[in-house]
Design an enzyme around this catalytic site. Structure first.
Site, PDB file in Angstrom:
ATOM      1  N   ASP A  22       0.836  -1.207   0.000  1.00  0.00           N
ATOM      2  CA  ASP A  22       0.000   0.000   0.000  1.00  0.00           C
ATOM      3  C   ASP A  22       0.871   1.258   0.000  1.00  0.00           C
ATOM      4  OD1 ASP A  22      -2.337   1.449   0.026  1.00  0.00           O
ATOM      5  OD2 ASP A  22      -2.627   1.292   2.191  1.00  0.00           O
ATOM      6  N   GLY A  25      -0.042   5.515  -4.402  1.00  0.00           N
ATOM      7  CA  GLY A  25      -0.688   6.784  -4.754  1.00  0.00           C
ATOM      8  C   GLY A  25      -0.117   7.938  -3.940  1.00  0.00           C
ATOM      9  N   ARG A  26       0.045   7.712  -2.630  1.00  0.00           N
ATOM     10  CA  ARG A  26       0.574   8.779  -1.768  1.00  0.00           C
ATOM     11  C   ARG A  26       2.023   9.086  -2.099  1.00  0.00           C
ATOM     12  NH1 ARG A  26      -0.906   5.904   3.470  1.00  0.00           N
ATOM     13  NH2 ARG A  26      -1.484   4.286   1.978  1.00  0.00           N
ATOM     14  N   TRP A  27       2.769   8.063  -2.460  1.00  0.00           N
ATOM     15  CA  TRP A  27       4.180   8.244  -2.827  1.00  0.00           C
ATOM     16  C   TRP A  27       4.268   9.167  -4.052  1.00  0.00           C
ATOM     17  CZ3 TRP A  27       7.349   7.154  -7.023  1.00  0.00           C
ATOM     18  CH2 TRP A  27       8.726   7.073  -6.778  1.00  0.00           C
ATOM     19  N   ARG A  35      -0.849   9.225 -10.131  1.00  0.00           N
ATOM     20  CA  ARG A  35      -0.838   7.940  -9.427  1.00  0.00           C
ATOM     21  C   ARG A  35      -0.122   6.856 -10.232  1.00  0.00           C
ATOM     22  NH1 ARG A  35      -4.148   7.356  -5.159  1.00  0.00           N
ATOM     23  NH2 ARG A  35      -4.465   5.147  -5.586  1.00  0.00           N
ATOM     24  N   HIS A  39       2.408   3.708  -9.192  1.00  0.00           N
ATOM     25  CA  HIS A  39       2.228   2.279  -9.481  1.00  0.00           C
ATOM     26  C   HIS A  39       3.459   1.721 -10.213  1.00  0.00           C
ATOM     27  CE1 HIS A  39      -1.662   2.213  -7.755  1.00  0.00           C
ATOM     28  NE2 HIS A  39      -2.256   2.940  -8.691  1.00  0.00           N
ATOM     29  N   SER A  67      -7.355  -5.816  -5.379  1.00  0.00           N
ATOM     30  CA  SER A  67      -8.445  -6.415  -4.595  1.00  0.00           C
ATOM     31  C   SER A  67      -9.751  -6.319  -5.371  1.00  0.00           C
ATOM     32  CB  SER A  67      -8.589  -5.665  -3.263  1.00  0.00           C
ATOM     33  OG  SER A  67      -9.096  -4.367  -3.492  1.00  0.00           O
ATOM     34  N   TRP A  71     -11.814  -2.612  -8.007  1.00  0.00           N
ATOM     35  CA  TRP A  71     -12.637  -2.371  -9.211  1.00  0.00           C
ATOM     36  C   TRP A  71     -13.377  -1.040  -9.100  1.00  0.00           C
ATOM     37  CZ3 TRP A  71     -11.740  -4.741 -13.531  1.00  0.00           C
ATOM     38  CH2 TRP A  71     -11.366  -6.083 -13.569  1.00  0.00           C
ATOM     39  N   ARG A  73     -12.191   1.768  -8.214  1.00  0.00           N
ATOM     40  CA  ARG A  73     -11.356   2.937  -8.537  1.00  0.00           C
ATOM     41  C   ARG A  73     -11.777   3.504  -9.895  1.00  0.00           C
ATOM     42  NH1 ARG A  73      -5.343   2.264  -6.000  1.00  0.00           N
ATOM     43  NH2 ARG A  73      -6.105   1.702  -3.950  1.00  0.00           N
ATOM     44  N   LEU A 133      11.157 -20.408  -5.263  1.00  0.00           N
ATOM     45  CA  LEU A 133      10.157 -19.581  -4.572  1.00  0.00           C
ATOM     46  C   LEU A 133       8.779 -19.740  -5.220  1.00  0.00           C
ATOM     47  CD1 LEU A 133       9.620 -17.067  -2.596  1.00  0.00           C
ATOM     48  CD2 LEU A 133       9.885 -15.685  -4.654  1.00  0.00           C
ATOM     49  N   ARG A 189      -5.156  -2.345   8.907  1.00  0.00           N
ATOM     50  CA  ARG A 189      -6.299  -3.207   8.593  1.00  0.00           C
ATOM     51  C   ARG A 189      -5.895  -4.270   7.585  1.00  0.00           C
ATOM     52  NH1 ARG A 189      -8.308   2.151   6.754  1.00  0.00           N
ATOM     53  NH2 ARG A 189      -7.562   2.427   4.643  1.00  0.00           N
TER      54      ARG A 189
HETATM   55  C1  FPP Z   1      -1.466   0.237  -3.515  1.00  0.00           C
HETATM   56  O1  FPP Z   1      -1.260   1.596  -3.658  1.00  0.00           O
HETATM   57  C2  FPP Z   1      -1.254  -0.608  -4.691  1.00  0.00           C
HETATM   58  C3  FPP Z   1      -2.226  -1.210  -5.474  1.00  0.00           C
HETATM   59  C4  FPP Z   1      -3.656  -0.983  -5.328  1.00  0.00           C
HETATM   60  C5  FPP Z   1      -1.970  -2.201  -6.498  1.00  0.00           C
HETATM   61  C6  FPP Z   1      -0.903  -1.976  -7.468  1.00  0.00           C
HETATM   62  C7  FPP Z   1       0.339  -2.657  -7.068  1.00  0.00           C
HETATM   63  C8  FPP Z   1       1.437  -2.565  -7.799  1.00  0.00           C
HETATM   64  C9  FPP Z   1       1.432  -1.782  -9.069  1.00  0.00           C
HETATM   65  C10 FPP Z   1       2.645  -3.261  -7.358  1.00  0.00           C
HETATM   66  C11 FPP Z   1       3.095  -4.238  -8.384  1.00  0.00           C
HETATM   67  C12 FPP Z   1       2.649  -5.605  -8.193  1.00  0.00           C
HETATM   68  C13 FPP Z   1       2.790  -6.619  -9.077  1.00  0.00           C
HETATM   69  C14 FPP Z   1       2.612  -7.997  -8.602  1.00  0.00           C
HETATM   70  C15 FPP Z   1       3.120  -6.395 -10.504  1.00  0.00           C
HETATM   71  P1  FPP Z   1      -2.488   2.596  -3.519  1.00  0.00           P
HETATM   72  O2  FPP Z   1      -2.887   2.991  -4.902  1.00  0.00           O
HETATM   73  O3  FPP Z   1      -3.579   1.987  -2.714  1.00  0.00           O
HETATM   74  O4  FPP Z   1      -1.801   3.770  -2.748  1.00  0.00           O
HETATM   75  P2  FPP Z   1      -2.482   4.868  -1.787  1.00  0.00           P
HETATM   76  O5  FPP Z   1      -3.066   4.122  -0.619  1.00  0.00           O
HETATM   77  O6  FPP Z   1      -1.335   5.728  -1.390  1.00  0.00           O
HETATM   78  O7  FPP Z   1      -3.502   5.589  -2.611  1.00  0.00           O
END
Ligand code: FPP
Length: 239
Positions: A22, A25-27, A35, A39, A67, A71, A73, A133, A189
């Site tokens: 997680d 987006g904030r990063w 955003r 990613h 998750s 969907w 978003r 792995l 959470r």
């Molecule tokens: C959380 O950041 C990240 C996600 C919802 C999913 C995307 C994950 C990646 C791109 C990592 C790469 C993974 C693989 C396996 C290729 P957020 O958008 O929820 O951030 P925020 O909470 O700061 O808004």
């Protein structure tokens, strides 16, 4: 894969690590960037942590990449993430296979674009016999979905619903439950991740945003895990 981890002392390594990645987006926001930029940096971090897990002797790594709730978003972000998954899988598959990584996907993939589901199937069959792995990528995944699909399949077969029977029909029924859950980004959470399987998992919740989570942070998580006393509801041995 070469070792780029700080020296790990001789310590108890978790067999199965699960990660809620997680904070992308904030990063990006901190850097006044879109955003998507976060990613993309998140993918680099995932790549680093897969290698760190491999190099430190972790046997199974489950990453929460998308998750069921994601969907909801904005469609532009959803399609950007789907495109990023396709490009990442195409780019990384060869190297993961050469490193003997076995890749599996869990979740409800019914609404995924065809090119992505085809790639996911290819990746699973190409790496099926790899003994290194085990990398489990949860996409379109929800803990409620997982438990419900296990229960429905028991009902279909006319079998009683017991904890053992549900356990045997979860999305990754053949793997032990995670020993360690890492969640980055500061939230406290589970966000509907592996609800059944996390019952006795040690929870390492850190403020670091996912793109900043590096090998040293992963080593610190393993070291924290090694210090935990896992009692599973029992009393300590000496008492
Ligand atoms: C959380 O950041 C990240 C996600 C919802 C999913 C995307 C994950 C990646 C791109 C990592 C790469 C993974 C693989 C396996 C290729 P957020 O958008 O929820 O951030 P925020 O909470 O700061 O808004």
């Amino acid at each position: 894969m070469t070792s780029d981890l700080p020296n790990l002392p001789d310590m108890r390594i978790p067999a199965h690590v699960a990660v809620i990645m997680d904070g992308n987006g904030r990063w990006a926001k901190q850097r006044l960037r879109p955003r998507a930029f976060g990613h993309q940096a998140g993918v680099k971090s995932a790549r680093r942590i897969v290698r760190a897990a491999h190099n430190s002797g972790v046997k199974m790594l489950t990453l929460f990449a998308f998750s069921q709730e994601n969907w909801q978003r904005p469609p532009i972000e959803v399609s950007l993430l789907m495109g990023l998954f396709v490009r990442t899988l195409r780019r990384e598959l060869g190297s993961l296979h050469r490193s003997a990584v076995r890749i599996r996907f869990i979740g409800d993939h019914g609404d995924f674009p065809n090119d992505l589901t085809a790639l996911m199937q290819d990746a699973e069959s190409l790496t099926r016999d790899n003994a290194g792995l085990q990398l489990i990528i949860a996409v379109g995944y929800g803990g409620h979905w997982d438990i419900a699909q296990a229960a429905s399949s028991l009902c279909r077969d006319g079998l009683p619903i017991t904890p053992q029977a549900i356990e045997a029909r979860l999305a990754v029924a053949d793997l032990p439950h995670p020993d360690l859950l890492i969640r980055t980004g500061g939230e406290k959470r589970l966000s509907n991740f592996l609800l059944w399987q996390l019952a006795y998992t040690e929870l390492h919740l850190v403020d670091t945003l996912w793109p900043d989570f590096d090998e040293a942070a992963f080593a610190a998580a393993l070291s924290w895990y090694a210090s935990r006393d896992r009692r599973y509801g029992r009393v300590p041995e000496a008492s």
